[in-house]
Design an enzyme around this catalytic site. Structure first.
Site, PDB file in Angstrom:
ATOM      1  CB  ALA A  96      -0.931   0.010   1.210  1.00 48.91           C
ATOM      2  N   GLY A 108      -5.840  -6.680  -0.176  1.00 45.14           N
ATOM      3  CA  GLY A 108      -6.386  -5.697   0.765  1.00 45.14           C
ATOM      4  C   GLY A 108      -5.440  -4.524   0.902  1.00 45.14           C
ATOM      5  CD  GLU A 109      -0.984  -4.249   2.580  1.00 42.43           C
ATOM      6  OE1 GLU A 109      -0.430  -3.459   1.790  1.00 42.43           O
ATOM      7  OE2 GLU A 109      -0.385  -5.182   3.137  1.00 42.43           O
ATOM      8  N   GLY A 110      -6.078  -1.588   0.765  1.00 39.02           N
ATOM      9  CA  GLY A 110      -6.429  -0.508  -0.157  1.00 39.02           C
ATOM     10  C   GLY A 110      -5.658  -0.549  -1.462  1.00 39.02           C
ATOM     11  CB  THR A 111      -3.181  -2.911  -2.963  1.00 35.84           C
ATOM     12  OG1 THR A 111      -3.978  -4.073  -2.687  1.00 35.84           O
ATOM     13  CG2 THR A 111      -2.079  -2.813  -1.917  1.00 35.84           C
TER      14      THR A 111
END
Lengths: 337, 337
Positions: free
Chosen positions: B88, B303-306
């Site tokens: 991220a 995830g992590e907003g990637t």
């Protein structure tokens, strides 16, 4: 693959798998990072700068009515590119990509503009429905022009776009002959033909295809049916790849140029990244023949390199992932239990 | 739609169709531009700056063995976010996005780091297989924390990401209860469970689901099965949308937070842009229930907003298209013949 290549590939995979993320969890970004590593022959690939070259040229076929738009639009759009108002300009500015415009043979008088690269092969191709679009000499010149342009760049990544009313027709014919497909399989609505226009285009392209054998090598296909902008782009793709650049391949017409480039200079395909799946009907068939799965699928069909441009941030992200992400070891993160 | 909304929608479409390109040829970028215009209530939408907020929290369920990774990884990854080494961070730097990290309730002692926003609800949730993950008071606090964070930002666009070992389990249960689906339909491999681990996860989640009725409202589902990071993200999404920001919705867990946010604050859905289709099994089902078609499909599941981050350039391109592209009239380009 040679043993050295196999070894390097496993080094790349090991580097990617050491990053702080579940194995494989960045999907196609990981595959793209691996390709960048192979292209640049390093585990620290760079995607620092990108240039878009727009090739414009006219098509004799356009006067027969294969497009929804009049031929004059090619020239008008060149002026729009130079003025910075087209979609390609706007996307390029947003994404920090430099733009250059090349006149490969727009109909009418040469365009007098200091920022335009003039590499004219004539005032448009001949009408390929009736005769070869260009001569062997013109084709060689176009390929050489393209190689000079594609080989001379400070950018690590190259986008190539095109403008030419009638050029989906040209690309359909070139691809049909190289792949040995019926041209009907590759004909689409281009800039937006309605049903009757599409029928007319199909009939004209079948007549054009009937002039020559079912299958042609790439250079003959380009000579018979190509456009000056498509041939120049083909040369540029081979040279950009030869110079070690990543080549972001745009939609239908650029993919047909890539198909030609792969035939004329087989090694160059390793540097090609297929950027997006165009909504133009023939693109899916050509991608399938190339076993290419583009990164983006946004229902776009504009050309001008717009799809290639939108994939540039993905190339940047992939390079940065491999170059800059922490490893489980460096960050002190535990692996699976 | 009201008459005014219908009128504005037709003004937007007219503006898009006046741009120098065949009608519809920028596909989903055009639809995205229209959404930005509606969100910002202007034909000149802006996508100038984007922030990523990463919410971290631990899950009591993780100790029962629902994940391939040990619970300690949540805390280790928070340190990795703060150090700038996670995917991220790397994507955000590449794309010019600011990052902030919020501790919503990581297991162990509070993390002492000046750049970390501490909004802890505890040292992880209770084990939702046996009892409610959090109390009503904790849920209200988490939602309020989120609203304060999501409402206070200088950015026009917000990405929200998460970190929490066990949180695909939590998200699967929350979504199953809100949608009234069997939880088995929404269970996937998370960070990478093998077949036997997946079986174990399924059995545990079915036991957890059996504690409560088949269908629950969003607030009850969050209380019974949510995570502190998911609940805080839910609050942030409602407030970011309420403040007129574009909300880029990441993968499975963020989409479940978006599902909750839509229930708790129905108007906010108009500001949600679904960024990518995750490879995590349950995501497709939740997207289908929301009739959402994400922009990207890159086989990612980190995830992590990637995934949200990678869609940010598309938002920028869409806004620039509507704001900056020339019209046929302004550029002197002819329309269809």
């Amino acid at each position: 693959m040679t043993m050295l290549q196999t070894d390097f590939q496993s080094l790349i995979q090991k580097a990617i798998d050491s990053k702080t993320k579940p194995v494989g969890s960045l999907g196609r970004i990981e595959a793209l990072a691996a390709q960048l590593a192979r292209i640049q022959n390093t585990l620290m690939p760079v995607a620092a700068s990108c240039g878009l070259t727009l090739f414009a040229g006219d098509h004799g076929m356009a006067l027969a009515g294969v497009s929804a738009y009049p031929q004059a639009v090619t020239r008008q759009m060149v002026m729009n590119f130079l003025g910075g108002g087209a979609a390609a300009n706007v996307f390029a500015r947003t994404l920090g990509v430099d733009v250059e415009v090349v006149d490969c043979g727009v109909a009418g008088e040469p365009i007098n503009a200091p920022s335009l690269l003039s590499r004219r092969l004539g005032a448009g191709t001949a009408n390929a429905i009736e005769r070869p679009a260009m001569t062997a000499v013109e084709l060689d010149k176009a390929l050489a022009n393209g190689r000079a342009i594609g080989g001379d760049s400070d950018h690590d990544t190259a986008c190539f776009g095109e403008m030419g009313i009638g050029n989906t027709s040209s690309a359909s014919l070139v691809a049909a002959k190289i792949l040995g497909y019926p041209v009907a399989d590759l004909v689409g609505r281009g800039t937006g033909l309605a049903d009757d226009g599409l029928k007319r285009k199909q009939a004209l392209l079948e007549a054009a295809a009937g002039r020559t054998p079912d299958s042609l090598p790439a250079d003959h296909a380009l000579m018979e049916y190509g456009g000056f902008e498509i041939a120049t782009m083909t040369g540029a793709m081979t040279a950009a790849a030869g110079a070690g650049r990543v080549v972001l391949v745009d939609g239908f017409i650029a993919t047909v140029a890539a198909l030609c480039a792969r035939e004329l200079s087989p090694g160059c395909a390793a540097n090609f990244v297929y950027a997006h799946r165009s909504a133009e009907a023939g693109h899916a068939r050509v991608l399938e023949a190339l076993a290419a799965k583009p990164l983006l699928d946004l229902d776009m069909r504009l050309g001008e390199g717009t799809g290639a441009l939108l994939a540039w941030p993905l190339v940047q992200a992939a390079a940065a992932m491999l170059r800059d992400m922490a490893s489980f070891e460096s960050a002190g993160v535990s692996g699976p239990a």
